[in-house]
Write an enzyme that holds these catalytic residues in place. Sequence first.
Site, mmCIF file in Angstrom:
data_model
loop_
_atom_site.group_PDB
_atom_site.id
_atom_site.type_symbol
_atom_site.label_atom_id
_atom_site.label_comp_id
_atom_site.label_asym_id
_atom_site.label_seq_id
_atom_site.Cartn_x
_atom_site.Cartn_y
_atom_site.Cartn_z
ATOM 1 C CG LEU A 1 -2.088 -1.100 1.102
ATOM 2 C CD1 LEU A 1 -2.918 -0.959 2.541
ATOM 3 C CD2 LEU A 1 -2.916 -0.815 -0.066
ATOM 4 C CB CYS B 1 1.704 -0.294 7.339
ATOM 5 S SG CYS B 1 2.433 1.415 7.440
ATOM 6 C CG HIS B 2 -1.075 -3.385 6.214
ATOM 7 N ND1 HIS B 2 -0.633 -2.109 5.343
ATOM 8 C CD2 HIS B 2 -2.305 -3.351 6.776
ATOM 9 C CE1 HIS B 2 -1.798 -1.356 5.412
ATOM 10 N NE2 HIS B 2 -2.523 -1.676 6.295
ATOM 11 N N GLY B 3 2.780 -5.762 7.776
ATOM 12 C CA GLY B 3 3.464 -6.703 8.290
ATOM 13 C C GLY B 3 4.466 -7.339 7.081
ATOM 14 N N PRO C 1 1.190 -9.422 3.053
ATOM 15 C CG PRO C 1 0.002 -7.807 4.145
ATOM 16 C CD PRO C 1 1.493 -8.794 4.357
#
Length: 196
Positions: A127, A153-155, A169
């Site tokens: 992202l 943020c999302h690993g 992700p």
Amino acid sequence: MSNAPVDNSRRRFLTIATSVVGGVGAVGAAVPFIASWNPSERAKSAGAPVEVDISKLEPGQLIRVEWRGKPVWVVNRTPKMLETLKTLDGQLRDPQSAEEQQPGFAQNPHRSIRPEIFLAVGICTHLGCSPSFLKGNFGEKVEGVEDGFFCPCHGSKFDLAGRVFQSVPAPLNLEIPPYMFIDDTTIIVGIEEGAA
């Protein structure tokens, strides 16, 4: 009509003076007009190549530069870091960098021109966050990744060649920008060697 003698030297002076003033005026009007054909400073900085001096970049160190409004990381990988890259293929989503997000010169296991010097656009392919640089010799470790990049943020996790780990992700490896070495300690980001 008067029979007074004509002063040709005065006539020549006035003709030359008028021509000079007219020429200066034409040049004065042409300079801004021609300059308007050049790209603006903003346009130049948006796509302009960036020169990076790596003469003081220590082994294991990362520096950041900006190119086209994006962070570009320059990492001086240690021999241990390079050895670790060889052991990670089974844990990576795209270990051979088969997806087209790097220049031809980076289609190798270390994804760089010189094995020890690594450049990547520092933006997560999930992202658009900016991952953190992890160095094992400082005791930092996130989910088994000792050296590499971790996006909090999302690993998403990336190794020190910017290759993405499985089961995170981020769908792609980190982007490798076009770059070239102009000497042993200077890199130009934004130009690929041999590109016109």
